[in-house]
Design a protein around this motif. Structure first.
Motif, PDB file in Angstrom:
ATOM      1  N   UNK A  34       0.835  -1.195   0.000  1.00  0.00           N
ATOM      2  CA  UNK A  34       0.000   0.000   0.000  1.00  0.00           C
ATOM      3  C   UNK A  34       0.877   1.256   0.000  1.00  0.00           C
ATOM      4  N   UNK A  35       1.998   1.206   0.709  1.00  0.00           N
ATOM      5  CA  UNK A  35       2.917   2.348   0.722  1.00  0.00           C
ATOM      6  C   UNK A  35       3.497   2.590  -0.664  1.00  0.00           C
ATOM      7  N   UNK A  36       3.946   1.529  -1.323  1.00  0.00           N
ATOM      8  CA  UNK A  36       4.517   1.658  -2.664  1.00  0.00           C
ATOM      9  C   UNK A  36       3.495   2.190  -3.656  1.00  0.00           C
ATOM     10  N   UNK A  37       2.256   1.702  -3.529  1.00  0.00           N
ATOM     11  CA  UNK A  37       1.219   2.158  -4.451  1.00  0.00           C
ATOM     12  C   UNK A  37       0.806   3.598  -4.162  1.00  0.00           C
ATOM     13  N   UNK A  38       0.749   3.974  -2.894  1.00  0.00           N
ATOM     14  CA  UNK A  38       0.335   5.334  -2.534  1.00  0.00           C
ATOM     15  C   UNK A  38       1.322   6.367  -3.061  1.00  0.00           C
ATOM     16  N   UNK A  39       2.609   6.046  -2.985  1.00  0.00           N
ATOM     17  CA  UNK A  39       3.633   6.973  -3.483  1.00  0.00           C
ATOM     18  C   UNK A  39       3.979   6.720  -4.950  1.00  0.00           C
ATOM     19  N   UNK A  40       3.184   5.846  -5.591  1.00  0.00           N
ATOM     20  CA  UNK A  40       3.341   5.547  -7.021  1.00  0.00           C
ATOM     21  C   UNK A  40       4.743   5.057  -7.347  1.00  0.00           C
ATOM     22  N   UNK A  41       5.265   4.222  -6.452  1.00  0.00           N
ATOM     23  CA  UNK A  41       6.582   3.635  -6.672  1.00  0.00           C
ATOM     24  C   UNK A  41       6.502   2.295  -7.389  1.00  0.00           C
ATOM     25  N   UNK A  42       5.309   1.705  -7.431  1.00  0.00           N
ATOM     26  CA  UNK A  42       5.123   0.419  -8.099  1.00  0.00           C
ATOM     27  C   UNK A  42       3.669   0.274  -8.502  1.00  0.00           C
ATOM     28  N   UNK A  43       3.444  -0.386  -9.625  1.00  0.00           N
ATOM     29  CA  UNK A  43       2.089  -0.676 -10.102  1.00  0.00           C
ATOM     30  C   UNK A  43       1.797  -2.133  -9.747  1.00  0.00           C
ATOM     31  N   UNK A  44       0.990  -2.321  -8.737  1.00  0.00           N
ATOM     32  CA  UNK A  44       0.771  -3.656  -8.182  1.00  0.00           C
ATOM     33  C   UNK A  44      -0.681  -4.095  -8.296  1.00  0.00           C
ATOM     34  N   UNK A  45      -1.602  -3.153  -8.121  1.00  0.00           N
ATOM     35  CA  UNK A  45      -2.991  -3.517  -7.896  1.00  0.00           C
ATOM     36  C   UNK A  45      -3.805  -3.552  -9.196  1.00  0.00           C
ATOM     37  N   UNK A  53     -20.353  -1.391  -9.654  1.00  0.00           N
ATOM     38  CA  UNK A  53     -21.361  -2.261  -9.071  1.00  0.00           C
ATOM     39  C   UNK A  53     -21.908  -1.657  -7.786  1.00  0.00           C
ATOM     40  N   UNK A  54     -23.161  -2.060  -7.456  1.00  0.00           N
ATOM     41  CA  UNK A  54     -23.811  -1.533  -6.259  1.00  0.00           C
ATOM     42  C   UNK A  54     -23.360  -2.261  -5.002  1.00  0.00           C
ATOM     43  N   UNK A  55     -23.156  -3.566  -5.130  1.00  0.00           N
ATOM     44  CA  UNK A  55     -22.841  -4.376  -3.954  1.00  0.00           C
ATOM     45  C   UNK A  55     -21.331  -4.603  -3.904  1.00  0.00           C
ATOM     46  N   UNK A  56     -20.625  -3.623  -3.415  1.00  0.00           N
ATOM     47  CA  UNK A  56     -19.179  -3.732  -3.379  1.00  0.00           C
ATOM     48  C   UNK A  56     -18.571  -2.884  -2.292  1.00  0.00           C
ATOM     49  N   UNK A  57     -17.266  -3.091  -2.072  1.00  0.00           N
ATOM     50  CA  UNK A  57     -16.517  -2.363  -1.061  1.00  0.00           C
ATOM     51  C   UNK A  57     -15.295  -1.766  -1.732  1.00  0.00           C
ATOM     52  N   UNK A  58     -15.142  -0.467  -1.610  1.00  0.00           N
ATOM     53  CA  UNK A  58     -14.011   0.233  -2.196  1.00  0.00           C
ATOM     54  C   UNK A  58     -12.827   0.146  -1.240  1.00  0.00           C
ATOM     55  N   UNK A  59     -11.720  -0.434  -1.712  1.00  0.00           N
ATOM     56  CA  UNK A  59     -10.515  -0.555  -0.894  1.00  0.00           C
ATOM     57  C   UNK A  59      -9.389   0.240  -1.549  1.00  0.00           C
ATOM     58  N   UNK A  60      -9.667   1.460  -1.912  1.00  0.00           N
ATOM     59  CA  UNK A  60      -8.740   2.392  -2.538  1.00  0.00           C
ATOM     60  C   UNK A  60      -8.242   1.886  -3.886  1.00  0.00           C
ATOM     61  N   UNK A  61      -7.237   1.014  -3.903  1.00  0.00           N
ATOM     62  CA  UNK A  61      -6.672   0.537  -5.157  1.00  0.00           C
ATOM     63  C   UNK A  61      -7.399  -0.694  -5.696  1.00  0.00           C
ATOM     64  N   UNK A  62      -8.246  -1.283  -4.900  1.00  0.00           N
ATOM     65  CA  UNK A  62      -8.983  -2.483  -5.306  1.00  0.00           C
ATOM     66  C   UNK A  62     -10.466  -2.290  -5.023  1.00  0.00           C
TER      67      UNK A  62
END
Length: 315
Positions: free
Chosen positions: A65-76, A160-169
């Motif tokens: 999550x740290x790498x993705x937040x600072x855009x250091x890696x494309x993982x998700x 979708x209506x029935x979902x949970x937003x987890x920032x990158x996923x």
């Protein structure tokens, strides 16, 4: 970069900076102890396993999550989200059940020798590998929904209506019933070991209270190690109950509040509090476990072999 993303990355970075070295130190200490003494006590094996699982939680969730937040890696992407959420949920629940196993074994360790519970403790110690295998299979099966319902945030499923937003996923469920059923399973998976480990901790506290009354005014010559280990387990359980209590409260809120489903803030808070246990538990272990503390002190200071042997013999 938006300020909320920067703050989010900084929070996960703080968890990573504390959690990775902390769990690595606990793992290293027990491996050194195993090398020096050629064996580990069953309670030590459980703590070692707990540290390994917590390390996976911190690395898979906080570090990525740290790498993705600072855009250091494309993982998700889709595959990355499925893998990360599946491994995170499995290890997160394993961390819970291993904490329960530790508290239960510690409560069995303080029963009088020769009793029925003492023989049961011996049986558990002999078959500890099967206990770990059962817990891995149980939690892997209960986390399998993540493989089916997790997608990258950029996919079309995010609408979708029935979902949970987890920032990158985005965790998408086919219906309201499925998301509620999955939520109930997750809450139950956490609440059951929470109740059991709380009961085990109460037994430990009652024993410590009675023991302190018996030796009041006297200098106890035995049982010190058992008491320290019991207090350390109670501290871990207390930490778990507080942090995962907040986590589960937020999860229930997510299931009942429609607006929370579309927002990643609640999910971020849940992940933060559940990851906080994996980050802080090695700190509690290092501070309260004399074996870990002694091995690390002796290794860091690079004492002579004779002095290290003396240090180990005093734990």
């Amino acid at each position: 970069m938006p300020s909320e993303v920067l703050v989010r990355g900084a929070l996960y970075l703080s968890l990573t900076v504390v959690g990775v070295p902390g769990n690595a130190a606990v793992i290293l200490a027990f491996l050194l102890l195993l090398y020096q003494e050629s064996r580990l006590l069953p309670s030590d094996v459980i703590v070692l396993h707990l540290a390994c699982v917590n390390m996976l939680v911190v690395v898979v969730r906080c570090l990525l999550e740290t790498l993705a937040s600072f855009r250091l890696a494309v993982i998700f992407g889709d595959v990355g989200c499925k893998a990360v959420i599946f491994v995170y949920r499995t290890c997160r629940s394993l961390s819970i059940w291993l904490t329960f196993a530790l508290s239960a074994y510690q409560s069995l360790s303080i029963v009088p020798p020769g009793s029925r519970w003492a023989s049961f403790r011996h049986t558990v110690a002999q078959h500890l590998g099967f206990v770990f295998l059962f817990l891995w299979l149980l939690n892997t099966c209960m986390s399998s929904a993540a493989i089916l319902f997790s997608f990258g945030a950029g996919s079309n499923s995010s609408a979708a209506n029935h979902g949970i937003n987890v920032q990158f996923c985005y965790v998408k469920f086919p219906s309201k019933l499925s998301i509620e059923a999955n939520g109930a399973v997750q809450v139950g998976r956490d609440v059951v070991p929470m109740a059991l480990m709380t009961l085990a901790s109460l037994i430990i506290l009652v024993f410590l209270y009675r023991h302190s009354r018996q030796v009041k005014g006297l200098r106890s010559s035995g049982g010190g190690a058992e008491q320290r280990a019991a207090k350390a387990v109670v501290a871990l359980v207390t930490l778990y109950v507080v942090l995962y209590g907040v986590d589960n409260g937020l999860w229930v809120y997510t299931l009942t509040a429609r607006k929370a489903m579309a927002s990643s803030l609640i999910s971020d808070l849940r992940i933060f509090f559940s990851s906080l246990y994996a980050t802080l538990s090695p700190v509690v272990i290092i501070a309260s476990n004399r074996k870990v503390n002694g091995v690390l002190r002796c290794d860091v200071r690079r004492k002579p072999v004779q002095e290290r042997d003396t240090c180990l013999s005093t734990m």
